[in-house]
Design a protein around this motif. Sequence first.
Motif, PDB file in Angstrom:
ATOM      1  N   ASP A  18       0.837  -1.198   0.000  1.00 10.60           N
ATOM      2  CA  ASP A  18       0.000   0.000   0.000  1.00 10.60           C
ATOM      3  C   ASP A  18       0.869   1.244   0.000  1.00 10.60           C
ATOM      4  O   ASP A  18       1.884   1.316   0.683  1.00 10.60           O
ATOM      5  CB  ASP A  18      -0.900   0.023   1.231  1.00 10.60           C
ATOM      6  N   HIS A  22      -0.543   7.373  -3.169  1.00  5.96           N
ATOM      7  CA  HIS A  22      -0.997   7.049  -4.519  1.00  5.96           C
ATOM      8  C   HIS A  22      -1.967   5.875  -4.456  1.00  5.96           C
ATOM      9  O   HIS A  22      -1.887   5.046  -3.571  1.00  5.96           O
ATOM     10  CB  HIS A  22       0.191   6.678  -5.414  1.00  5.96           C
ATOM     11  N   ASN A  23      -2.842   5.813  -5.410  1.00  6.83           N
ATOM     12  CA  ASN A  23      -3.796   4.711  -5.469  1.00  6.83           C
ATOM     13  C   ASN A  23      -3.439   3.797  -6.642  1.00  6.83           C
ATOM     14  O   ASN A  23      -4.278   3.462  -7.454  1.00  6.83           O
ATOM     15  CB  ASN A  23      -5.223   5.253  -5.623  1.00  6.83           C
ATOM     16  N   TRP A  25      -2.050   0.223  -7.943  1.00  7.51           N
ATOM     17  CA  TRP A  25      -1.763  -1.174  -7.623  1.00  7.51           C
ATOM     18  C   TRP A  25      -0.491  -1.589  -8.342  1.00  7.51           C
ATOM     19  O   TRP A  25       0.417  -2.131  -7.739  1.00  7.51           O
ATOM     20  CB  TRP A  25      -2.964  -2.049  -8.005  1.00  7.51           C
ATOM     21  N   THR A  70      -6.107  -3.526  -5.337  1.00 15.27           N
ATOM     22  CA  THR A  70      -6.601  -2.491  -4.436  1.00 15.27           C
ATOM     23  C   THR A  70      -6.476  -1.082  -5.001  1.00 15.27           C
ATOM     24  O   THR A  70      -6.762  -0.118  -4.304  1.00 15.27           O
ATOM     25  CB  THR A  70      -5.836  -2.548  -3.100  1.00 15.27           C
ATOM     26  N   GLY A  71      -6.048  -0.940  -6.230  1.00 16.46           N
ATOM     27  CA  GLY A  71      -5.878   0.386  -6.826  1.00 16.46           C
ATOM     28  C   GLY A  71      -5.796   0.276  -8.338  1.00 16.46           C
ATOM     29  O   GLY A  71      -6.218  -0.716  -8.932  1.00 16.46           O
ATOM     30  N   GLN A  72      -5.213   1.293  -8.943  1.00 13.62           N
ATOM     31  CA  GLN A  72      -5.128   1.370 -10.389  1.00 13.62           C
ATOM     32  C   GLN A  72      -4.095   0.397 -10.948  1.00 13.62           C
ATOM     33  O   GLN A  72      -2.991   0.314 -10.435  1.00 13.62           O
ATOM     34  CB  GLN A  72      -4.724   2.774 -10.812  1.00 13.62           C
ATOM     35  N   GLU A  92     -11.856   0.556  -5.430  1.00 11.87           N
ATOM     36  CA  GLU A  92     -10.880   1.528  -5.944  1.00 11.87           C
ATOM     37  C   GLU A  92     -10.081   0.990  -7.122  1.00 11.87           C
ATOM     38  O   GLU A  92      -9.379   1.734  -7.792  1.00 11.87           O
ATOM     39  CB  GLU A  92      -9.888   1.943  -4.845  1.00 11.87           C
TER      40      GLU A  92
END
Length: 191
Positions: A18, A22-23, A25, A70-72, A92
């Motif tokens: 994590d 930033h988001n 992945w 869990t993200g982009q 997300e």
Amino acid sequence: EPFERTPPARCLIVRTQDDPDHNIWISGGDLSEISTFENQSEKAKEFANIFQTICSTLETFPLPVVMAMTGQALGGGAEFALAGDLRFATKEATLDFRQLKIGLPTGFGGCLRLQNLIGNSNTANILLRCLALDSAQAYKLGLFHELVADRYALDQIIEGFYAHLKDLDPYVVYTQKKMILNARRKNFEIG
């Protein structure tokens, strides 16, 4: 055969660390490095081959591969995500096929994997329009297999999947994975 009757593990879970700032992945290649390949087609081809090998290794791994997203997933990172057998994601998570925007086609086998998963028409729409699919869109297309609210719920889904696998004969799971791969890769060459 990779194991006799009992493998050392039941599946491979791919997670990323994590980053609260930033988001993301996972992203694809480093654009500053890729920009140095101008007029160096052999170096660019070598770079793409490394990532094609990584994705192919995940795809042909003898146990189920789960992407815990869990993200982009950006560009080549979206292609990387497609190399897993299952993609479990939080709300997300996204799949962003931005390659053409930066002057590159898909280079890690993502075009063919995407086509195998959702067909030619959907693949053309996503890649030629450089679409970023949000989690709901990816789930609706079948690219995400589970969609949950947060990381805690994602952990619960993964634990449930692992518990399910523990109840199955590992050799039969391995054989099924091999059959899925053979069906998916029939006449399949990464170009």
